[in-house]
Design a protein around this motif. Structure first.
Motif, mmCIF file in Angstrom:
data_model
loop_
_atom_site.group_PDB
_atom_site.id
_atom_site.type_symbol
_atom_site.label_atom_id
_atom_site.label_comp_id
_atom_site.label_asym_id
_atom_site.label_seq_id
_atom_site.Cartn_x
_atom_site.Cartn_y
_atom_site.Cartn_z
ATOM 1 N N LYS A 63 0.836 -1.209 0.000
ATOM 2 C CA LYS A 63 0.000 0.000 0.000
ATOM 3 C C LYS A 63 0.866 1.253 0.000
ATOM 4 C CE LYS A 63 -3.835 2.148 2.404
ATOM 5 N NZ LYS A 63 -4.756 2.038 3.540
ATOM 6 N N GLU A 64 0.495 2.194 -0.866
ATOM 7 C CA GLU A 64 1.209 3.480 -0.955
ATOM 8 C C GLU A 64 1.164 4.189 0.397
ATOM 9 O OE1 GLU A 64 2.804 5.044 -3.473
ATOM 10 O OE2 GLU A 64 2.313 3.702 -5.132
ATOM 11 N N SER A 66 2.430 3.332 3.226
ATOM 12 C CA SER A 66 2.330 2.491 4.428
ATOM 13 C C SER A 66 3.690 2.059 4.976
ATOM 14 C CB SER A 66 1.492 1.252 4.142
ATOM 15 O OG SER A 66 2.177 0.369 3.272
ATOM 16 N N ILE A 77 1.883 -2.375 4.739
ATOM 17 C CA ILE A 77 0.589 -3.026 4.544
ATOM 18 C C ILE A 77 0.571 -3.721 3.191
ATOM 19 C CG2 ILE A 77 -1.891 -2.634 4.243
ATOM 20 C CD1 ILE A 77 -1.620 -0.260 6.155
ATOM 21 N N THR A 79 -2.037 -5.299 0.545
ATOM 22 C CA THR A 79 -3.457 -5.175 0.249
ATOM 23 C C THR A 79 -3.809 -5.858 -1.066
ATOM 24 O OG1 THR A 79 -5.279 -3.617 -0.049
ATOM 25 C CG2 THR A 79 -3.125 -2.926 -0.868
ATOM 26 N N ASP A 80 -5.067 -6.261 -1.169
ATOM 27 C CA ASP A 80 -5.591 -6.744 -2.447
ATOM 28 C C ASP A 80 -6.661 -5.775 -2.944
ATOM 29 O OD1 ASP A 80 -7.720 -7.299 -0.796
ATOM 30 O OD2 ASP A 80 -7.713 -9.451 -1.126
ATOM 31 N N LEU A 81 -6.585 -4.534 -2.471
ATOM 32 C CA LEU A 81 -7.478 -3.420 -2.783
ATOM 33 C C LEU A 81 -8.822 -3.510 -2.072
ATOM 34 C CD1 LEU A 81 -6.728 -3.029 -6.599
ATOM 35 C CD2 LEU A 81 -5.629 -1.875 -4.661
ATOM 36 N N GLU A 84 -6.674 -5.550 3.963
ATOM 37 C CA GLU A 84 -5.301 -5.164 4.275
ATOM 38 C C GLU A 84 -4.773 -5.988 5.433
ATOM 39 O OE1 GLU A 84 -5.558 -1.007 5.175
ATOM 40 O OE2 GLU A 84 -5.650 -0.447 3.056
ATOM 41 N N GLU A 99 6.700 0.694 -2.725
ATOM 42 C CA GLU A 99 5.268 0.882 -2.500
ATOM 43 C C GLU A 99 4.524 0.930 -3.827
ATOM 44 O OE1 GLU A 99 5.235 4.475 -0.215
ATOM 45 O OE2 GLU A 99 5.301 3.386 1.670
ATOM 46 N N GLY A 100 3.328 0.415 -3.833
ATOM 47 C CA GLY A 100 2.506 0.424 -5.027
ATOM 48 C C GLY A 100 2.760 -0.736 -5.974
#
Length: 144
Positions: A63-64, A66, A77, A79-81, A84, A99-100
């Motif tokens: 996650k951006e 995080s 973090i 995440t799968d959108l 989390e 990130e991202g």
């Protein structure tokens, strides 16, 4: 029943081979059970009824914003959108970890929201993403 001497010898040899094969199979099976590492996406972990106590792999996007660093201890973090999971990692991050982008971490799940990583697996190509992560992200984007 009366068996000939050669039939008794064949039966003994067959029995010894069967016992040896069973023992070898047991050791191989037992060793594989200890060393198999299952892959999960955050959505799958959320849906688990029992938290696995053995080592697993967790994959998704980092996650951006995080990523937090304290000496060689990192918290970020995955995440799968939709879901989390906080990840804690102690060590050096791979150069390709940003990130991202997608990441796969290996370690132990403390609970359904907290993961302690022992290894971060860096992707080797800018365009590569593990199929499980890609499917999970695609499913969650479509579900929005």
């Amino acid at each position: 029943m009366i068996f000939s001497k050669s039939a008794k010898n064949r039966l003994k040899i067959f029995s010894l081979i069967a016992i040896a094969a069973t023992i070898i199979f047991f050791f191989i099976y037992n060793n594989l059970q200890k060393n198999v590492v299952y892959f999960y996406a955050p959505q799958e972990i959320k849906n688990l009824t029992n938290t696995p106590s053995n080592k697993i792999r967790l994959g998704g996007l980092v996650k951006e914003g995080s990523l937090k660093k304290n000496n060689n201890n990192y918290v970020f973090i995955i995440t799968d959108l939709k879901n989390e999971i906080f990840v804690e990692y102690n060590g050096l991050l791979p150069n390709l970890f940003v990130e991202g982008k997608s990441a796969v971490v290996e370690g132990v799940l403390k609970d359904k929201k907290y993961f302690i990583a022992s290894v971060i697996l860096a992707k080797h190509d800018e365009n590569y993403m593990p199929p499980e992560v890609a499917n999970s992200l695609k499913k969650n984007k479509l579900g929005k």
